[in-house]
Design a protein around this motif. Sequence first.
Motif, PDB file in Angstrom:
ATOM      1  N   ARG A  32       0.850  -1.203   0.000  1.00 17.93           N
ATOM      2  CA  ARG A  32       0.000   0.000   0.000  1.00 17.93           C
ATOM      3  C   ARG A  32       0.883   1.249   0.000  1.00 17.93           C
ATOM      4  NH1 ARG A  32      -3.276  -1.944   5.247  1.00 17.93           N
ATOM      5  NH2 ARG A  32      -1.084  -2.202   5.823  1.00 17.93           N
ATOM      6  N   CYS A 295      -5.850   1.037   2.461  1.00 15.41           N
ATOM      7  CA  CYS A 295      -5.613   2.143   3.401  1.00 15.41           C
ATOM      8  C   CYS A 295      -4.225   2.749   3.174  1.00 15.41           C
ATOM      9  CB  CYS A 295      -5.748   1.656   4.841  1.00 15.41           C
ATOM     10  SG  CYS A 295      -5.442   2.976   6.019  1.00 15.41           S
ATOM     11  N   ARG A 299      -0.813   8.958  10.181  1.00 19.63           N
ATOM     12  CA  ARG A 299      -1.306   9.957  11.137  1.00 19.63           C
ATOM     13  C   ARG A 299      -0.151  10.540  11.928  1.00 19.63           C
ATOM     14  NH1 ARG A 299      -5.835   6.644  10.438  1.00 19.63           N
ATOM     15  NH2 ARG A 299      -7.757   7.847  10.575  1.00 19.63           N
ATOM     16  N   LEU A 310      -5.144   3.809  12.698  1.00 20.63           N
ATOM     17  CA  LEU A 310      -5.974   4.437  13.730  1.00 20.63           C
ATOM     18  C   LEU A 310      -5.963   3.612  15.021  1.00 20.63           C
ATOM     19  CD1 LEU A 310      -8.078   6.649  14.347  1.00 20.63           C
ATOM     20  CD2 LEU A 310      -9.772   5.291  13.131  1.00 20.63           C
ATOM     21  N   PHE A 311      -5.666   2.343  14.874  1.00 24.86           N
ATOM     22  CA  PHE A 311      -5.711   1.454  16.030  1.00 24.86           C
ATOM     23  C   PHE A 311      -4.315   1.062  16.509  1.00 24.86           C
ATOM     24  CE2 PHE A 311      -9.646   1.110  13.731  1.00 24.86           C
ATOM     25  CZ  PHE A 311     -10.596   1.188  14.733  1.00 24.86           C
ATOM     26  N   ARG A 342       5.196  -1.239   7.732  1.00 24.68           N
ATOM     27  CA  ARG A 342       3.781  -1.247   8.113  1.00 24.68           C
ATOM     28  C   ARG A 342       3.064  -2.507   7.616  1.00 24.68           C
ATOM     29  NH1 ARG A 342      -0.996   1.374   5.048  1.00 24.68           N
ATOM     30  NH2 ARG A 342      -2.396   2.136   6.660  1.00 24.68           N
ATOM     31  N   SER A 347      -8.768  -3.470  11.260  1.00 24.06           N
ATOM     32  CA  SER A 347     -10.205  -3.703  11.067  1.00 24.06           C
ATOM     33  C   SER A 347     -10.477  -5.059  10.420  1.00 24.06           C
ATOM     34  CB  SER A 347     -10.825  -2.580  10.228  1.00 24.06           C
ATOM     35  OG  SER A 347     -10.925  -1.428  11.030  1.00 24.06           O
TER      36      SER A 347
HETATM   37 FE1  SF4 Z   1      -6.274   1.747   7.908  1.00 26.62          FE
HETATM   38 FE2  SF4 Z   1      -5.859   0.727  10.326  1.00 26.62          FE
HETATM   39 FE3  SF4 Z   1      -8.301   1.608   9.652  1.00 26.62          FE
HETATM   40 FE4  SF4 Z   1      -7.306  -0.647   8.553  1.00 26.62          FE
HETATM   41  S1  SF4 Z   1      -7.811  -0.335  10.694  1.00 26.62           S
HETATM   42  S2  SF4 Z   1      -8.358   1.036   7.463  1.00 26.62           S
HETATM   43  S3  SF4 Z   1      -5.125  -0.113   8.404  1.00 26.62           S
HETATM   44  S4  SF4 Z   1      -6.430   2.869   9.850  1.00 26.62           S
END
Ligand code: SF4
Length: 369
Positions: A32, A295, A299, A310-311, A342, A347
């Motif tokens: 990605r 994705c 961030r 995000l997690f 990465r 998710s």
């Molecule tokens: Fe991107 Fe992480 Fe959300 Fe998956 S969980 S879409 S890798 S920010």
Amino acid sequence: MSEVSANFSGTTPTVPEMPRDATPSLTDTLLRPLRDLRISVTDRCNLRCTYCMPRAAFGNNHAFLPRAELLSFEEIGRLAGLFIPLGVQKIRLTGGEPLLRRGIERLVEMLAGLRTTQGQPVEIAMTTNGVLLAGKAQALKDAGLSRITVSLDSLTEATFHRIIGADVPVQTVLEGIAAAQRAGFAPIKVNMVVQRGVNDHEIMPMAEHFRAEHFHNGGIVLRFIEYMDVGSSNGWRIDEVVTARQILEQIANHHPIRPVDPAYPGEVAERWRYADGGGEIGVIAAITRAFCHTCSRARLSTDGKLYTCLFATRGADLRTPLRQGAPDHALTGLIASHWRQRGDRYSQLRHAAAETASAPKIEMSYIGG
Ligand code: SF4
Ligand code: SAM
Ligand code: SF4
């Protein structure tokens, strides 16, 4: 079932391939590219939304970051400039509440001068709760902000107050949206986080309101967001999630809708258009149709840590080397090597992760929603 609601069968519009032209060299372990940068300009907020900064966890004595820990505009500007050659085409300012950061239009102006590796202007966007927008919209437009997204979860005072944990009238946010329209932002996106038993009864009133708005003024796209398990303080439960499919079915029962292809690869919202010309809506199915495979977002937290999800539970510290005088190439190298390593796809792995998770997750207000 009408022709168009028959068209709604949970099938999603075609997702285009990632372009292979620009900066093909920097990709992560899942191939990605790095395209989007979200910058949290403050961890503070003038609201206390129950799903993000609930008062129980973010009370009067909450220790927000001291001022010296925040990146200055100059530091943000320098770091942002280093992300561009690595492939970034779009920057979103968020938080916390970005309009609380004094003089934010000065940062917008600094960033608006950036050009992508193809020589195009970098798109500068902002997500705001809209409370201070009426007084800021024109200055943001003049400073070069390209796009604005306003969060609004309800049109009913009681529900709105319950969600935002504050006494701000709905009208204040609607006036902010109107001011942004007058300033020339189009389309304006409105984000509604849908929570079962909290505001799911407002899906149709919100849809009808912004359809009517579209017929009068045009250019507002309402996007329904599945309630996410971000952070550790909102007490998220899967049964509070209203799925994108349930939301779309409800809308399609009232107004036929048709799918629209994504505007660009990796667009997180699935787009739909009312068949009768009532404008566009979107759903962000972060829980039920994870979009980790496309994705391309990094961030930058308020205190200068780079997170690739995000997690994520850990970020790469860019502020220390920055303040110690590291040259551009060293900082670029740090960012690039972090991206190359990465492998985040939280998710997609959510269910397995939920069973094994023990580390507390980072709050969205700090990492940047
Ligand atoms: Fe991107 Fe992480 Fe959300 Fe998956 S969980 S879409 S890798 S920010
Ligand atoms: N304060 C600004 C605002 O509310 O628009 C910007 C920051 S906020 C963290 C960014 C976006 O994240 C908002 O649209 C908000 O509704 C969304 N958000 C916050 N917590 C969420 C959650 N648990 N699930 C889904 N979306 C969430
Ligand atoms: Fe503040 Fe935005 Fe979080 Fe609500 S969602 S508490 S407005 S940062």
